[in-house]
Scaffold this active site. Structure first.
Site, short mmCIF file in Angstrom:
data_model
loop_
_atom_site.label_atom_id
_atom_site.label_comp_id
_atom_site.label_asym_id
_atom_site.label_seq_id
_atom_site.Cartn_x
_atom_site.Cartn_y
_atom_site.Cartn_z
N SER A 36 -39.00 -0.08 -37.41
CA SER A 36 -38.61 -0.14 -35.99
C SER A 36 -38.03 -1.45 -35.51
O SER A 36 -37.57 -1.52 -34.37
CB SER A 36 -39.79 0.24 -35.11
N SER A 40 -38.25 2.27 -33.10
CA SER A 40 -38.80 2.45 -31.78
C SER A 40 -38.55 1.24 -30.87
O SER A 40 -38.80 1.31 -29.67
CB SER A 40 -40.32 2.67 -31.87
N LYS A 93 -40.77 -6.29 -26.47
CA LYS A 93 -41.07 -4.85 -26.52
C LYS A 93 -42.38 -4.62 -25.78
O LYS A 93 -43.31 -5.45 -25.89
CB LYS A 93 -41.19 -4.46 -27.99
N1 GLN Z 1 -39.42 5.72 -37.30
C1 GLN Z 1 -40.73 5.40 -37.76
C2 GLN Z 1 -41.77 6.23 -37.04
O1 GLN Z 1 -41.38 6.98 -36.21
C3 GLN Z 1 -41.00 3.94 -37.62
C4 GLN Z 1 -41.71 3.53 -36.39
C5 GLN Z 1 -42.03 2.06 -36.33
O2 GLN Z 1 -41.67 1.28 -37.19
N2 GLN Z 1 -42.77 1.70 -35.30
O3 GLN Z 1 -42.91 6.16 -37.32
#
Ligand code: GLN
Length: 517
Positions: A198, A174, A99
């Site tokens: 994420s 994400s 990532k």
């Molecule tokens: N969906 C969550 C957010 O938007 C999780 C994001 C993550 O784990 N980086 O914050």
């Protein structure tokens, strides 16, 4: 966007389909073994993956950049090391991709943001370093929601990523680029980051294994900060054994991260091998039944969850009811805390130290113009919210109160784990959705984190594993989540492996990976 593409090899496409299919069909663990045993050359493996990237990227946009030359050079080094009889690391020759939140020396690292476009880190993050030390071959960097904020990989100034199981659907977020690439077999394993789900949510939406370790189990050095008290790095893989293999490489204390845990790293692969025997007698799984009454839990997800739970019970696990009294406050608590931490962490992007700079007559105008042009709408929304939450006259009502609720949530889990070894739930309340369908409703998207964020708030390890597909078209993956007490990764991997041994979903290939199931 494939302008970065450089031809991966001098080999022309020809009748190599079966050889590369054999390579792409193997788990990372099997690839490492094949290379170690001299049955496969690292160069052939890397070329097969670079060709697969070439074939799948126009449809998926999972990669931000492909490091073909670096990968081929690393692969050659592995082959040379093997030929000379040197001992090979546990991931020697395994093609991996990260990532774009992970800092890679000499390779552009954007964190999915225009504000970091063009930033080439002068140092190596711990994750890239440990993977390289273990012999892994770096294929490139993967797309993501900007600074890790999102659940669909649509919060990006770049191309949105497509789900290999249904191209007009989101891959989740994400870590959506990682999920799409691992599912499409355009890398053998990938790394994601998980602040509120994420790793697990995109794994669930793409039929993968996604492991969020205990807070501190894996270093955060070289993982660009979103919300430091919640962020963890972890593997996203097609099989449970691969997640164990990667975790064994990544885990362990790091002098460059004072929050990393100085605890021995157990043999995660042994836990997987034990689980693959399929016997779960002596394991108690907690079921928080009230969470299944949630509005918005898709009936097909609930059905698959119940089927998985029945399978675990058939394997000998005991299922008991548990309570998590503060469960419904987790989403609100998370969005107060993560925005507060993000507003502070993202203050460093000012046009002076990194990436984008919009020169203006005064320093203040330079800051404003840089941040205005560099941050996308979701990041700006969170900085505003977090700045509000931390204001002197709202701090006690929002940040302070959220911290208290965070403690209550952690206590709920501790009480539950006095009675069970792990807690099972769906990972995401819904399967993937159409690209664009939820972009105008951020609150609805925040609520989709309901099952995952508790583990982040309490610092607990959690894994998402394939649990089947929707019965109606399009056929979309569904995930099962297991959350354990601190450092219970071996137990989670053992149960995940038992579940995998009873099913065949992990062997299926998505339509956009160039093969049938
Ligand atoms: N969906 C969550 C957010 O938007 C999780 C994001 C993550 O784990 N980086 O914050």
């Amino acid at each position: 966007m494939i302008a970065w593409w450089r031809s991966p090899s001098s080999r022309t496409s020809g009748p190599v389909v079966s050889a590369s299919d054999d390579i792409l069909g193997r788990s990372a663990r099997a690839l490492a073994k094949g290379i170690r045993d001299g049955e496969l050359s690292s160069l052939d493996v890397t070329r097969a993956y670079l060709e697969q990237i070439h074939a799948t990227e126009p449809a998926l946009h999972a990669y931000r950049c492909v490091t073909s030359e670096l990968a081929l050079a690393q692969a050659q080094a592995v082959d040379r090391a093997r030929a000379s009889g040197a001992s090979l690391g546990p991931l020697a020759g395994v093609p991996v991709a990260l990532k774009d939140i992970f800092v890679t020396q000499g390779v552009e690292t954007t964190c999915g943001s225009a504000i970091l476009a063009g930033w080439v880190p002068p140092y190596q993050g711990t994750h890239a370093q440990r993977l390289a030390d273990a012999g892994a071959v770096l294929l490139g960097k993967l797309s993501m929601d900007e600074f890790g904020m999102g659940s669909a990989n649509e919060n990006t100034p770049f191309e949105p990523v497509h789900n290999p199981w249904a191209r007009d659907h989101v891959p989740g977020g994400s870590s959506g680029g990682t999920a799409a690439a691992v599912a499409a077999r355009s890398c053998a394993l990938g790394l994601g980051s998980d602040t509120g789900g994420s790793i697990r949510q995109p794994a669930s939406l793409c039929n993968l294994v996604g492991l969020k370790p205990t807070y501190g189990r894996v270093s955060r050095h070289g993982m660009i900060a979103f919300a430091s008290s919640l962020d963890q790095a972890g593997p996203m893989t097609r099989e449970v054994g691969d997640a164990a293999l990667a975790l064994g490489v990544l885990a362990g204390v790091d002098p460059r991260d004072s929050t990393s845990l100085d605890a021995p790293v157990p043999d995660y692969l042994a836990a997987v091998d034990a689980g693959a025997q399929g016997q779960l007698a002596g394991t108690t799984i907690g079921l928080h039944r009230r969470a299944l009454e949630l509005d918005g839990l898709a009936p097909q997800v609930r059905d698959r969850f119940e089927a998985s739970l029945a399978q675990l019970a058939d394997a000998g696990a005991r299922v008991i009811d548990i309570e998590l009294p503060h469960f419904e406050h987790a989403v609100a608590t998370y969005y107060v805390l993560c925005t507060a931490e993000a507003s502070s962490n993202l203050a460093r992007y000012d046009g002076v130290r990194y990436g984008l700079r919009r020169d203006r007559p005064s320093l203040r105008e330079t800051y404003e113009a840089t941040r205005h042009d560099g941050f996308g709408a979701e990041v700006a929304r969170r900085i505003l919210l977090g700045t509000f939450v931390l204001r002197a006259d709202s701090y006690a009502d929002y940040y302070g109160r959220a911290m208290k609720v965070r403690s209550l949530i952690a206590q709920d889990y501790a009480a539950a784990f006095a009675r069970c070894d792990m807690i099972a739930s769906p990972t995401s309340p819904v399967p993937s959705w159409r690209i664009g369908a939820k972009v105008d409703d951020p609150l609805a998207v925040y609520l989709l984190d309901v099952f995952t964020i508790g583990a982040n708030l309490a610092g607990l390890p959690a894994i998402s594993i394939p649990a089947g597909f929707t019965a109606s078209a399009p056929r979309l993956p569904i995930g099962l989540q297991l959350i354990g007490p601190r450092l219970a990764e071996p137990a989670l991997l053992r149960v995940a492996a038992a579940h995998e041994a009873a099913n065949r979903w992990h062997l299926e290939r998505p339509p956009a990976s160039g093969g049938g199931s």
